[in-house]
Design a protein around this motif. Structure first.
Motif, short mmCIF file in Angstrom:
data_model
loop_
_atom_site.label_atom_id
_atom_site.label_comp_id
_atom_site.label_asym_id
_atom_site.label_seq_id
_atom_site.Cartn_x
_atom_site.Cartn_y
_atom_site.Cartn_z
N MET A 174 -73.37 -55.61 -23.61
CA MET A 174 -73.12 -55.56 -22.18
C MET A 174 -74.27 -54.83 -21.50
O MET A 174 -74.86 -53.91 -22.05
CB MET A 174 -71.81 -54.83 -21.91
N LEU A 175 -74.55 -55.23 -20.31
CA LEU A 175 -75.58 -54.58 -19.49
C LEU A 175 -74.93 -53.96 -18.26
O LEU A 175 -73.92 -54.45 -17.76
CB LEU A 175 -76.61 -55.60 -19.01
N TYR A 176 -75.53 -52.88 -17.80
CA TYR A 176 -75.20 -52.33 -16.49
C TYR A 176 -76.31 -52.74 -15.55
O TYR A 176 -77.48 -52.46 -15.81
CB TYR A 176 -75.09 -50.80 -16.53
N LYS A 177 -75.94 -53.40 -14.48
CA LYS A 177 -76.91 -53.81 -13.46
C LYS A 177 -76.54 -53.09 -12.16
O LYS A 177 -75.56 -53.43 -11.51
CB LYS A 177 -76.87 -55.32 -13.26
N PHE A 178 -77.33 -52.07 -11.84
CA PHE A 178 -77.12 -51.28 -10.63
C PHE A 178 -77.86 -51.96 -9.49
O PHE A 178 -79.06 -52.22 -9.59
CB PHE A 178 -77.61 -49.85 -10.84
N LYS A 179 -77.13 -52.23 -8.39
CA LYS A 179 -77.71 -52.96 -7.27
C LYS A 179 -77.53 -52.19 -5.97
O LYS A 179 -76.54 -51.47 -5.80
CB LYS A 179 -77.02 -54.32 -7.12
N SER A 180 -78.48 -52.37 -5.07
CA SER A 180 -78.36 -51.83 -3.72
C SER A 180 -79.13 -52.74 -2.77
O SER A 180 -79.93 -53.57 -3.19
CB SER A 180 -78.91 -50.41 -3.65
N LYS A 181 -78.89 -52.54 -1.49
CA LYS A 181 -79.61 -53.31 -0.47
C LYS A 181 -80.99 -52.72 -0.20
O LYS A 181 -81.80 -53.35 0.45
CB LYS A 181 -78.79 -53.35 0.82
N THR A 182 -81.23 -51.51 -0.68
CA THR A 182 -82.48 -50.80 -0.39
C THR A 182 -83.54 -50.98 -1.46
O THR A 182 -84.73 -51.00 -1.15
CB THR A 182 -82.18 -49.29 -0.23
N THR A 183 -83.12 -51.10 -2.71
CA THR A 183 -84.07 -51.12 -3.83
C THR A 183 -83.86 -52.36 -4.69
O THR A 183 -82.86 -53.07 -4.54
CB THR A 183 -83.89 -49.88 -4.73
N GLY A 184 -84.77 -52.53 -5.62
CA GLY A 184 -84.57 -53.54 -6.65
C GLY A 184 -83.49 -53.08 -7.60
O GLY A 184 -83.07 -51.92 -7.60
N ASP A 185 -83.01 -53.98 -8.44
CA ASP A 185 -81.97 -53.66 -9.42
C ASP A 185 -82.53 -52.76 -10.52
O ASP A 185 -83.70 -52.84 -10.88
CB ASP A 185 -81.43 -54.93 -10.05
N VAL A 186 -81.65 -51.93 -11.06
CA VAL A 186 -81.95 -51.14 -12.25
C VAL A 186 -80.98 -51.63 -13.31
O VAL A 186 -79.76 -51.58 -13.13
CB VAL A 186 -81.79 -49.63 -12.01
N ILE A 187 -81.52 -52.09 -14.43
CA ILE A 187 -80.70 -52.65 -15.50
C ILE A 187 -80.81 -51.75 -16.73
O ILE A 187 -81.91 -51.37 -17.13
CB ILE A 187 -81.15 -54.09 -15.84
N MET A 188 -79.65 -51.43 -17.32
CA MET A 188 -79.60 -50.60 -18.52
C MET A 188 -78.68 -51.24 -19.54
O MET A 188 -77.68 -51.86 -19.16
CB MET A 188 -79.07 -49.20 -18.20
N GLN B 65 -75.75 -51.11 -22.30
CA GLN B 65 -74.45 -50.48 -22.17
C GLN B 65 -74.45 -49.01 -22.58
O GLN B 65 -73.97 -48.17 -21.80
CB GLN B 65 -73.41 -51.27 -22.95
N PRO B 66 -74.98 -48.61 -23.74
CA PRO B 66 -74.91 -47.19 -24.11
C PRO B 66 -75.67 -46.28 -23.13
O PRO B 66 -75.21 -45.19 -22.80
CB PRO B 66 -75.54 -47.12 -25.50
N ASN B 67 -76.80 -46.74 -22.66
CA ASN B 67 -77.61 -45.94 -21.74
C ASN B 67 -76.97 -45.86 -20.36
O ASN B 67 -76.92 -44.79 -19.75
CB ASN B 67 -79.02 -46.51 -21.64
N GLY B 68 -76.48 -46.98 -19.87
CA GLY B 68 -75.80 -46.99 -18.58
C GLY B 68 -74.54 -46.14 -18.60
O GLY B 68 -74.26 -45.40 -17.66
N GLN B 69 -73.80 -46.22 -19.70
CA GLN B 69 -72.58 -45.43 -19.83
C GLN B 69 -72.92 -43.94 -19.86
O GLN B 69 -72.24 -43.13 -19.22
CB GLN B 69 -71.82 -45.82 -21.08
N ARG B 70 -73.99 -43.57 -20.56
CA ARG B 70 -74.39 -42.16 -20.61
C ARG B 70 -74.75 -41.64 -19.22
O ARG B 70 -74.33 -40.56 -18.83
CB ARG B 70 -75.57 -41.99 -21.56
N VAL B 71 -75.51 -42.42 -18.48
CA VAL B 71 -75.90 -42.02 -17.12
C VAL B 71 -74.66 -41.87 -16.24
O VAL B 71 -74.52 -40.89 -15.51
CB VAL B 71 -76.90 -43.02 -16.52
N LEU B 72 -73.75 -42.82 -16.32
CA LEU B 72 -72.53 -42.74 -15.51
C LEU B 72 -71.67 -41.55 -15.91
O LEU B 72 -71.08 -40.88 -15.06
CB LEU B 72 -71.74 -44.04 -15.60
N ASP B 73 -71.60 -41.26 -17.20
CA ASP B 73 -70.85 -40.09 -17.66
C ASP B 73 -71.47 -38.81 -17.10
O ASP B 73 -70.75 -37.90 -16.65
CB ASP B 73 -70.83 -40.01 -19.19
N ILE B 74 -72.78 -38.73 -17.10
CA ILE B 74 -73.48 -37.53 -16.61
C ILE B 74 -73.18 -37.30 -15.13
O ILE B 74 -72.97 -36.17 -14.71
CB ILE B 74 -75.00 -37.64 -16.86
N ILE B 75 -73.15 -38.37 -14.35
CA ILE B 75 -72.93 -38.21 -12.91
C ILE B 75 -71.44 -38.19 -12.54
O ILE B 75 -71.10 -38.10 -11.37
CB ILE B 75 -73.69 -39.26 -12.07
#
Length: 108
Positions: A1-15, A17-27
């Motif tokens: 699985m991938l985490y695809k972070f999207k916004s109207k201001t920036t390009g997408d950041v794709i991580m 699953q383990p890396n995206g989950q770690r970042v989300l856990d931290i925040i």
């Protein structure tokens, strides 16, 4: 699985699953959910949490190397890509979105 972070201001950041989950856990976001949002008012705290986690990881690694060298052992090996390297694009995204007042979403 991938985490695809999207916004109207920036390009997408794709991580991955383990890396995206770690970042989300931290925040403090629930990474178990397939969808989520980070509001502009939450972004400053998220940046602070990520920067604190990066500093902690780097401090722990430096201490582990110093400890191993003091015992005459080879320095331990760490992941090839650090949390700093993985989180930096996301931190930049958070800062730009906070400044623009736009949210970041994933899973939508």
């Amino acid at each position: 699985m991938l985490y695809k972070f999207k916004s109207k201001t920036t390009g997408d950041v794709i991580m991955l699953q383990p890396n995206g989950q770690r970042v989300l856990d931290i925040i403090g976001k629930d990474a178990a959910g397939a969808k989520g949002i980070i509001l502009p008012e939450q972004m400053s705290a998220a940046v602070d949490a990520l920067e604190a986690a990066i500093a902690k990881e780097e401090s722990e690694q430096k201490a582990a190397v110093a400890d191993a060298l003091a015992r005459g052992e080879p320095a331990p090996r760490f992941e090839a890509i650090s949390l700093r390297q993985r989180a930096l694009p996301f931190i930049e995204m958070l800062r730009r979105c906070e400044k623009a007042g736009t949210e970041i979403v994933w899973g939508v």
